[in-house]
Design an enzyme around this catalytic site. Structure first.
Site, mmCIF file in Angstrom:
data_model
loop_
_atom_site.group_PDB
_atom_site.id
_atom_site.type_symbol
_atom_site.label_atom_id
_atom_site.label_comp_id
_atom_site.label_asym_id
_atom_site.label_seq_id
_atom_site.Cartn_x
_atom_site.Cartn_y
_atom_site.Cartn_z
ATOM 1 N N ASP A 209 -1.838 -0.319 -2.357
ATOM 2 C CA ASP A 209 -2.319 0.349 -1.144
ATOM 3 C C ASP A 209 -1.572 1.680 -0.981
ATOM 4 O O ASP A 209 -1.412 2.414 -1.948
ATOM 5 C CB ASP A 209 -2.158 -0.588 0.063
ATOM 6 C CG ASP A 209 -2.966 -0.157 1.273
ATOM 7 O OD1 ASP A 209 -4.147 -0.512 1.364
ATOM 8 O OD2 ASP A 209 -2.400 0.549 2.129
ATOM 9 N N TYR A 359 -3.144 7.346 8.148
ATOM 10 C CA TYR A 359 -4.441 7.660 7.543
ATOM 11 C C TYR A 359 -4.873 9.080 7.884
ATOM 12 O O TYR A 359 -5.364 9.815 7.022
ATOM 13 C CB TYR A 359 -5.502 6.654 8.011
ATOM 14 C CG TYR A 359 -5.419 5.329 7.298
ATOM 15 C CD1 TYR A 359 -6.285 5.013 6.267
ATOM 16 C CD2 TYR A 359 -4.445 4.402 7.647
ATOM 17 C CE1 TYR A 359 -6.212 3.805 5.600
ATOM 18 C CE2 TYR A 359 -4.347 3.185 6.985
ATOM 19 C CZ TYR A 359 -5.225 2.895 5.965
ATOM 20 O OH TYR A 359 -5.124 1.695 5.294
ATOM 21 N N HIS A 416 -6.166 -7.813 -2.732
ATOM 22 C CA HIS A 416 -5.456 -6.616 -2.295
ATOM 23 C C HIS A 416 -3.977 -6.850 -2.029
ATOM 24 O O HIS A 416 -3.145 -5.999 -2.329
ATOM 25 C CB HIS A 416 -6.128 -6.084 -1.023
ATOM 26 C CG HIS A 416 -5.600 -4.770 -0.551
ATOM 27 N ND1 HIS A 416 -5.807 -3.596 -1.235
ATOM 28 C CD2 HIS A 416 -4.853 -4.439 0.538
ATOM 29 C CE1 HIS A 416 -5.219 -2.595 -0.581
ATOM 30 N NE2 HIS A 416 -4.633 -3.086 0.482
#
Length: 440
Positions: A209, A359, A416
């Site tokens: 990630d 983000y 993930h």
């Protein structure tokens, strides 16, 4: 290629503390022991908020297709309220040594775990492991003993690590940046400074990630310090026409464009429904990359909303088919204690908003024009490809950026949150990279 010809990222410097940077004031470089603590008042406040929660009934037969199923959410909240023992989990979190140190104006939290027993003549190799969103340093608690004490867990002890797991600034117990612009490059620079402060001249790095992009940036900045780079998620910029040609030819003559049979098996079923999958699974990204504070206000105020928002990712990102299960499959790979401990790290530190801002800082500009997009990686690299990961990157595509791939592993299972889901598979793959780098 000689080292002199390798293009690197500028390391530079930064300031993320509150207000202006103090002029000519030397930063406190001390490493300070830290313990996670809780109080009765903190738990009481949580319980009061859980008791006041409101729920909207789910549509009949929708499972997790519309997001977190509120029927199952009631069960999670009931467990959280009546059975989950945060004080016990704090003791588990404190089983490893925690520290803080101030870098570029903010306090950086990390755990540093050294092996208790080292075979005679064995070299202990430092390994920095970096988490992503919506995870935390706690993701690595299952894999740490496999890396620091492999013999005790039935693994080969030819490679032994001491493990450093920092919290990304703005996540968990690392202080959030007070200034705009904190991106993966800034995090990479801070973690380089952390490792230097700990006295490491060479070390390995691992990430998934955001941790993948941060550790890749670290390899692009100071390749001499990073002996090896291990990733379980690969970020590469699209190469336009070349990638399109690769996809078209790959469907008919995959060997002509460097795709293996396994690449085709994993890649093309994903591409057939790629647009729909992207729309269904990236709504959070659009929110967090544009207006993170708006949604973040509600998540920071409601533990139930926070749990639904975070745990929905631990469902779908672990296995896409879990969307069709009434409980989201959450307890197939994880325990509720583990899942809620991760949620509590965000709750008690009020870090969901700054974690979402990460983000906006990284995605608000075109990634193909970012400084790191134009710098290739020559550090020896190992890629662990898990079948349920959000994106799939064939080796031939990864080679466009990573010029020294020494290991590329098609993992048999996992998604993930690889270190959290499949710690033994991950541990063995990291050790495989080290063996190849050091010819063990």
């Amino acid at each position: 290629m000689s080292q002199r010809k390798i293009k690197t990222l500028e390391v530079g410097d930064g300031w993320w503390g509150s207000g202006e940077r103090p002029p000519e004031e030397k930063e406190d470089e001390s490493i300070r022991p830290f313990r996670i603590e809780t109080s009765d008042r903190e738990i009481q406040d949580l319980h009061e908020r859980l008791d006041r929660a409101r729920y909207t009934p789910p549509l009949e037969g929708t499972a997790f297709q519309y997001g977190f199923n509120t029927t199952y959410l009631r069960r999670v909240v009931a467990y959280w309220r009546n059975q989950f023992n945060w004080q016990k989990q704090v003791e588990i979190l404190n089983q490893y040594p925690h520290f803080k140190t101030t870098i570029e104006g903010i306090d950086i939290h990390f755990i540093h775990v050294k092996p208790l027993h080292v075979p005679r003549g064995q070299i202990v190799r430092p390994l920095l492991m970096v988490h992503g969103w919506p995870g935390s340093f706690f993701e690595f608690y299952k894999i740490i003993p496999l890396l620091t004490d492999p013999a005790r867990h039935g693994l080969n002890e030819d490679v032994v690590f001491e493990v450093i797991c920092p919290s990304i600034p703005g996540y968990g117990f690392s202080e959030a940046p007070h200034q705009r612009g904190f991106d993966t490059l800034a995090a990479a620079r801070i973690f380089h400074k952390l490792m230097e402060r700990l006295g490491f001249k060479e070390f390995y790095v691992q990430g998934g990630d955001w941790g993948s992009r941060i550790t890749t940036n670290m390899a692009q900045m100071q390749a001499k310090q990073v002996k090896g780079l291990h990733l379980n998620m690969v970020f590469i910029s699209s190469s336009g026409l070349g990638r399109l040609v690769s996809l078209i030819l790959g469907a008919y003559v995959p060997w002509l464009v460097g795709l293996t049979r396994e690449d085709c098996r994993r890649l093309f079923p994903y591409l057939e429904k790629n647009v729909y999958e992207l729309l269904r699974e990236t709504g959070y990204l659009h929110i967090q990359a544009t207006k993170p504070d708006t949604a973040g206000c509600g998540l920071n105020d409601s533990p139930v909303a926070l749990a639904a928002y975070i745990l929905e990712k631990f469902s779908t990102w672990t296995d896409k088919s879990f969307r069709d299960l009434d409980d989201g499959g959450l307890e197939r790979k994880f325990s509720l204690d583990d899942l809620l401990t991760n949620v509590m790290i965000y709750w008690v530190t009020s870090s969901i908003v700054p974690s979402m801002r990460f983000y906006k800082e990284n995605v608000s500009t075109n990634p193909t024009t970012a400084p790191d997009a134009r710098v290739e990686v020559y550090v020896p690299t190992g890629l662990a490809v898990f079948p349920q990961e959000l994106v799939y990157t064939p080796r031939t595509w990864a080679k466009e950026k990573f010029k020294n791939i020494v290991a590329y592993t098609y993992m048999p299972r996992g998604g993930h949150f690889a270190a959290f889901e499949e710690p033994k598979l991950m541990a063995e793959d990291i050790k495989q990279l080290v063996r190849k780098v050091e010819c063990l």
